[in-house]
Design a protein around this motif. Structure first.
Motif, PDB file in Angstrom:
ATOM      1  N   LYS A 117      44.916  36.742  40.130  1.00 56.06           N
ATOM      2  CA  LYS A 117      46.337  37.084  40.231  1.00 56.06           C
ATOM      3  C   LYS A 117      46.453  38.517  40.731  1.00 56.06           C
ATOM      4  O   LYS A 117      46.224  39.460  39.989  1.00 56.06           O
ATOM      5  CB  LYS A 117      47.003  36.930  38.866  1.00 56.06           C
ATOM      6  CG  LYS A 117      46.915  35.520  38.328  1.00 56.06           C
ATOM      7  CD  LYS A 117      47.438  35.467  36.917  1.00 56.06           C
ATOM      8  CE  LYS A 117      47.225  34.079  36.356  1.00 56.06           C
ATOM      9  NZ  LYS A 117      47.426  34.057  34.916  1.00 56.06           N
ATOM     10  N   ASN A 118      46.837  38.687  41.963  1.00 51.46           N
ATOM     11  CA  ASN A 118      46.871  40.018  42.561  1.00 51.46           C
ATOM     12  C   ASN A 118      47.861  40.964  41.895  1.00 51.46           C
ATOM     13  O   ASN A 118      47.697  42.172  41.951  1.00 51.46           O
ATOM     14  CB  ASN A 118      47.194  39.911  44.054  1.00 51.46           C
ATOM     15  CG  ASN A 118      46.020  39.365  44.839  1.00 51.46           C
ATOM     16  OD1 ASN A 118      44.899  39.770  44.631  1.00 51.46           O
ATOM     17  ND2 ASN A 118      46.290  38.432  45.728  1.00 51.46           N
ATOM     18  N   TYR A 119      48.887  40.437  41.255  1.00 50.43           N
ATOM     19  CA  TYR A 119      49.921  41.307  40.691  1.00 50.43           C
ATOM     20  C   TYR A 119      49.468  42.076  39.462  1.00 50.43           C
ATOM     21  O   TYR A 119      50.037  43.109  39.127  1.00 50.43           O
ATOM     22  CB  TYR A 119      51.194  40.515  40.376  1.00 50.43           C
ATOM     23  CG  TYR A 119      51.001  39.380  39.393  1.00 50.43           C
ATOM     24  CD1 TYR A 119      51.025  39.605  38.018  1.00 50.43           C
ATOM     25  CD2 TYR A 119      50.822  38.082  39.837  1.00 50.43           C
ATOM     26  CE1 TYR A 119      50.847  38.579  37.117  1.00 50.43           C
ATOM     27  CE2 TYR A 119      50.665  37.051  38.952  1.00 50.43           C
ATOM     28  CZ  TYR A 119      50.672  37.289  37.584  1.00 50.43           C
ATOM     29  OH  TYR A 119      50.501  36.259  36.705  1.00 50.43           O
ATOM     30  N   ASP A 120      48.439  41.613  38.754  1.00 51.26           N
ATOM     31  CA  ASP A 120      48.034  42.341  37.552  1.00 51.26           C
ATOM     32  C   ASP A 120      46.580  42.820  37.603  1.00 51.26           C
ATOM     33  O   ASP A 120      46.038  43.268  36.607  1.00 51.26           O
ATOM     34  CB  ASP A 120      48.277  41.502  36.295  1.00 51.26           C
ATOM     35  CG  ASP A 120      47.429  40.250  36.225  1.00 51.26           C
ATOM     36  OD1 ASP A 120      46.690  39.963  37.191  1.00 51.26           O
ATOM     37  OD2 ASP A 120      47.506  39.539  35.203  1.00 51.26           O
ATOM     38  N   GLU A 121      45.952  42.752  38.761  1.00 51.16           N
ATOM     39  CA  GLU A 121      44.579  43.212  38.883  1.00 51.16           C
ATOM     40  C   GLU A 121      44.544  44.661  39.358  1.00 51.16           C
ATOM     41  O   GLU A 121      45.454  45.118  40.050  1.00 51.16           O
ATOM     42  CB  GLU A 121      43.806  42.319  39.861  1.00 51.16           C
ATOM     43  CG  GLU A 121      43.613  40.913  39.307  1.00 51.16           C
ATOM     44  CD  GLU A 121      42.722  40.083  40.206  1.00 51.16           C
ATOM     45  OE1 GLU A 121      42.927  40.120  41.422  1.00 51.16           O
ATOM     46  OE2 GLU A 121      41.835  39.412  39.663  1.00 51.16           O
ATOM     47  N   THR A 122      43.516  45.358  38.991  1.00 52.88           N
ATOM     48  CA  THR A 122      43.374  46.763  39.396  1.00 52.88           C
ATOM     49  C   THR A 122      42.164  46.995  40.283  1.00 52.88           C
ATOM     50  O   THR A 122      42.098  47.998  40.976  1.00 52.88           O
ATOM     51  CB  THR A 122      43.266  47.674  38.155  1.00 52.88           C
ATOM     52  OG1 THR A 122      42.144  47.265  37.367  1.00 52.88           O
ATOM     53  CG2 THR A 122      44.536  47.607  37.328  1.00 52.88           C
TER      54      THR A 122
ATOM     55  N   ASP B 274      52.372  40.390  50.216  1.00 52.23           N
ATOM     56  CA  ASP B 274      51.694  40.892  49.029  1.00 52.23           C
ATOM     57  C   ASP B 274      50.266  41.308  49.349  1.00 52.23           C
ATOM     58  O   ASP B 274      49.630  40.778  50.264  1.00 52.23           O
ATOM     59  CB  ASP B 274      51.663  39.828  47.932  1.00 52.23           C
ATOM     60  CG  ASP B 274      53.034  39.598  47.321  1.00 52.23           C
ATOM     61  OD1 ASP B 274      53.887  40.488  47.444  1.00 52.23           O
ATOM     62  OD2 ASP B 274      53.233  38.525  46.734  1.00 52.23           O
TER      63      ASP B 274
END
Length: 81
Positions: A47-52, A39
């Motif tokens: 949380k890397n999955y929802d950060e931009t 990832d």
């Protein structure tokens, strides 16, 4: 990790193999992630999955008497015919 603080990091051996001919050199690259194999890492601690937005990581490998570093490489010699 805290900026400006020094940490000891031990990495697990990688499954890899390379042929180095006479005169070849080895380069080591230090990174905060191994994307796309793993990832992404935006270096925010969130949380890397929802950060931009990501932050730039400034990685340093210390190599002095106070902070010794080492790299261990297994060498398999070519059999003599």
């Amino acid at each position: 990790m805290e900026p400006g603080k020094t940490y000891k990091v031990t990495l697990q051996p990688m499954t890899t193999s390379n042929y180095f001919d006479a005169g070849h050199r080895i380069r080591i690259e230090v990174s905060s992630s191994n994307f796309p194999r793993f990832d992404r890492n935006l270096n925010t601690g969130g949380k890397n999955y929802d950060e931009t937005e990501g932050l730039v990581a400034h990685n340093v490998v210390h190599h002095s008497r106070s902070y010794p570093s080492s790299l261990k490489i297994t060498v398999v010699r070519k059999p003599v015919p």
